[in-house]
Motif scaffolding. Structure first.
Motif, PDB file in Angstrom:
ATOM      1  N   UNK A 200       7.974  -2.114 -11.537  1.00 43.24           N
ATOM      2  CA  UNK A 200       7.703  -1.376 -10.320  1.00 43.24           C
ATOM      3  C   UNK A 200       8.948  -1.366  -9.438  1.00 43.24           C
ATOM      4  N   UNK A 201       9.337  -0.172  -8.982  1.00 45.46           N
ATOM      5  CA  UNK A 201      10.409  -0.017  -8.000  1.00 45.46           C
ATOM      6  C   UNK A 201       9.748   0.492  -6.722  1.00 45.46           C
ATOM      7  N   UNK A 202       9.782  -0.313  -5.674  1.00 47.82           N
ATOM      8  CA  UNK A 202       9.086   0.011  -4.430  1.00 47.82           C
ATOM      9  C   UNK A 202      10.110   0.418  -3.371  1.00 47.82           C
ATOM     10  N   UNK A 203       9.917   1.624  -2.811  1.00 44.25           N
ATOM     11  CA  UNK A 203      10.845   2.145  -1.808  1.00 44.25           C
ATOM     12  C   UNK A 203      10.095   2.502  -0.523  1.00 44.25           C
ATOM     13  N   UNK A 204      10.797   2.435   0.596  1.00 43.58           N
ATOM     14  CA  UNK A 204      10.241   2.804   1.893  1.00 43.58           C
ATOM     15  C   UNK A 204      11.343   3.416   2.733  1.00 43.58           C
ATOM     16  N   UNK A 205      11.116   3.574   4.038  1.00 43.22           N
ATOM     17  CA  UNK A 205      12.149   4.122   4.906  1.00 43.22           C
ATOM     18  C   UNK A 205      12.228   5.640   4.873  1.00 43.22           C
ATOM     19  N   UNK A 206      13.210   6.192   5.573  1.00 42.62           N
ATOM     20  CA  UNK A 206      13.394   7.640   5.635  1.00 42.62           C
ATOM     21  C   UNK A 206      13.671   8.195   4.248  1.00 42.62           C
ATOM     22  N   UNK A 207      12.862   9.175   3.835  1.00 42.99           N
ATOM     23  CA  UNK A 207      12.998   9.801   2.514  1.00 42.99           C
ATOM     24  C   UNK A 207      12.933   8.788   1.377  1.00 42.99           C
ATOM     25  N   UNK A 230      -0.038  -6.214  -8.725  1.00 42.95           N
ATOM     26  CA  UNK A 230      -0.017  -6.393  -7.279  1.00 42.95           C
ATOM     27  C   UNK A 230       1.149  -5.655  -6.630  1.00 42.95           C
ATOM     28  N   UNK A 231       0.927  -5.209  -5.407  1.00 43.64           N
ATOM     29  CA  UNK A 231       1.969  -4.577  -4.605  1.00 43.64           C
ATOM     30  C   UNK A 231       1.895  -5.169  -3.207  1.00 43.64           C
ATOM     31  N   UNK A 232       3.038  -5.573  -2.670  1.00 44.97           N
ATOM     32  CA  UNK A 232       3.064  -6.190  -1.344  1.00 44.97           C
ATOM     33  C   UNK A 232       3.939  -5.393  -0.385  1.00 44.97           C
ATOM     34  N   UNK A 233       3.481  -5.303   0.869  1.00 44.26           N
ATOM     35  CA  UNK A 233       4.249  -4.637   1.916  1.00 44.26           C
ATOM     36  C   UNK A 233       4.341  -5.574   3.116  1.00 44.26           C
ATOM     37  N   UNK A 234       5.480  -5.563   3.783  1.00 43.72           N
ATOM     38  CA  UNK A 234       5.685  -6.482   4.908  1.00 43.72           C
ATOM     39  C   UNK A 234       6.032  -5.764   6.208  1.00 43.72           C
ATOM     40  N   UNK A 235       6.005  -4.427   6.184  1.00 40.91           N
ATOM     41  CA  UNK A 235       6.271  -3.716   7.429  1.00 40.91           C
ATOM     42  C   UNK A 235       5.617  -2.341   7.415  1.00 40.91           C
ATOM     43  N   UNK A 236       5.471  -1.786   8.602  1.00 39.82           N
ATOM     44  CA  UNK A 236       4.851  -0.475   8.762  1.00 39.82           C
ATOM     45  C   UNK A 236       5.752   0.604   8.165  1.00 39.82           C
ATOM     46  N   UNK A 237       5.143   1.607   7.549  1.00 41.33           N
ATOM     47  CA  UNK A 237       5.914   2.712   6.998  1.00 41.33           C
ATOM     48  C   UNK A 237       5.251   3.340   5.796  1.00 41.33           C
ATOM     49  N   UNK A 238       5.886   4.367   5.271  1.00 36.74           N
ATOM     50  CA  UNK A 238       5.423   5.033   4.060  1.00 36.74           C
ATOM     51  C   UNK A 238       6.157   4.453   2.854  1.00 36.74           C
ATOM     52  N   UNK A 239       5.434   4.311   1.731  1.00 36.52           N
ATOM     53  CA  UNK A 239       5.985   3.682   0.538  1.00 36.52           C
ATOM     54  C   UNK A 239       5.757   4.566  -0.689  1.00 36.52           C
ATOM     55  N   UNK A 256       1.644   5.304  -0.694  1.00 37.43           N
ATOM     56  CA  UNK A 256       0.703   4.775   0.278  1.00 37.43           C
ATOM     57  C   UNK A 256       1.439   4.547   1.595  1.00 37.43           C
ATOM     58  N   UNK A 257       0.656   4.303   2.658  1.00 35.61           N
ATOM     59  CA  UNK A 257       1.240   4.091   3.987  1.00 35.61           C
ATOM     60  C   UNK A 257       0.649   2.850   4.617  1.00 35.61           C
ATOM     61  N   UNK A 258       1.491   2.106   5.329  1.00 33.53           N
ATOM     62  CA  UNK A 258       1.072   0.917   6.057  1.00 33.53           C
ATOM     63  C   UNK A 258       1.175   1.200   7.554  1.00 33.53           C
ATOM     64  N   UNK A 259       0.075   0.954   8.280  1.00 37.05           N
ATOM     65  CA  UNK A 259       0.053   1.151   9.731  1.00 37.05           C
ATOM     66  C   UNK A 259      -0.328  -0.155  10.419  1.00 37.05           C
ATOM     67  N   UNK A 260      -0.221  -0.177  11.733  1.00 31.84           N
ATOM     68  CA  UNK A 260      -0.610  -1.359  12.488  1.00 31.84           C
ATOM     69  C   UNK A 260      -2.114  -1.340  12.768  1.00 31.84           C
TER      70      UNK A 260
END
Length: 260
Positions: A200-207, A230-239, A256-260
């Motif tokens: 798994x290569x997990x990316x986030x941030x702009x584009x 399993x997939x883990x996220x530690x901050x808000x954003x789109x992945x 997927x997207x992580x929100x507060x």
């Protein structure tokens, strides 16, 4: 004055011909449907005896304002490239996109030259490709799954857990809790995955240009047609999660997207 006029003429000519726009065309296993960013760029491809589709993505620095044509030339026995096929790109000028795509089906092996033509058949960009056949017995051998077409029916989804091959709490948006979020990714395919592991290569941030992490998981059996990881996220954003098999062949992507 004559020198000035000549210099201006050269500049205008360069602009009219589309120079300095960083035109590029690539063959890839997938692409971002929003940005056109290619995924899994390659020039060497294995195809099925019945043929296989490969994405061809063209991009430039500014909005495309003309209809684009795809021209495919094939090298003959004498070593010369001769005309093979011509198609219209899936580009709508009114969309003002900086990229265009064509899903091209290669049906025979050989060396190819892929060109993108603009107005008056001016060549904007070109690249080379080598096409080879995948062996008929390839699908029973995990080392032979080197073409993403094998996974064309695959799906990727996210949830809270998996029970009996079904996602529990399936969604595309999740809330961050105490600075982290643990998800389960369910990957399915109509046929056995025929792979010993998935990466798994997990990316986030702009584009999606910020790499969060990558991780490889062992697959228990070559005949599994669904896999949970399993997939883990530690901050808000789109992945986006790009998934590859043990031969670095692209399987699919999930968002997927992580929100507060």
């Amino acid at each position: 004055m004559k020198k000035l006029i000549l210099a201006l003429s050269i500049i205008l000519l360069n602009v009219s011909l589309g120079f300095a726009q960083n035109e590029k065309v690539v063959l890839c296993t997938d692409y971002d449907k929003t940005t056109g960013q290619p995924i899994g760029i390659n020039k060497d491809w294995d195809i099925k005896k019945t043929g296989s589709y490969v994405y061809i993505v063209y991009s430039q620095d500014r909005a495309i304002n003309e209809s684009l044509t795809l021209q495919v030339d094939k090298k003959n026995a004498a070593g010369n490239f001769v005309f093979y096929a011509r198609e219209s790109f899936y580009n709508n000028i009114s969309d003002k996109k900086k990229w265009a795509m064509y899903d091209y089906k290669f049906t025979s092996d050989g060396d190819y030259r892929v060109s993108v033509l603009g107005k008056n058949n001016v060549t904007l960009a070109k690249t080379m490709a080598n096409i080879a056949y995948m062996s008929d017995e390839g699908t029973s051998n995990p080392s032979a799954i080197t073409n993403s077409d094998y996974y064309a029916s695959s799906t990727v989804a996210f949830g809270e857990s998996v029970e009996n091959a079904k996602l529990v709490g399936e969604a595309s948006t999740f809330k961050l809790v105490n600075g982290s979020k643990h998800l389960v990714c369910l990957i399915t395919n109509d046929s056995a995955f025929k792979t010993k592991s998935v990466t798994l290569y997990v990316y986030t941030g702009a584009n999606y240009k910020e790499k969060a992490y990558q991780e490889t998981f062992t697959v228990g059996d070559l005949d599994w047609d669904w896999i949970k990881v399993p997939v883990d996220a530690t901050k808000v954003g789109k992945y986006v999660v790009d998934i590859y098999n043990d031969k670095d062949t692209f399987i699919n992507s999930g968002y997927f997207e992580i929100t507060r």
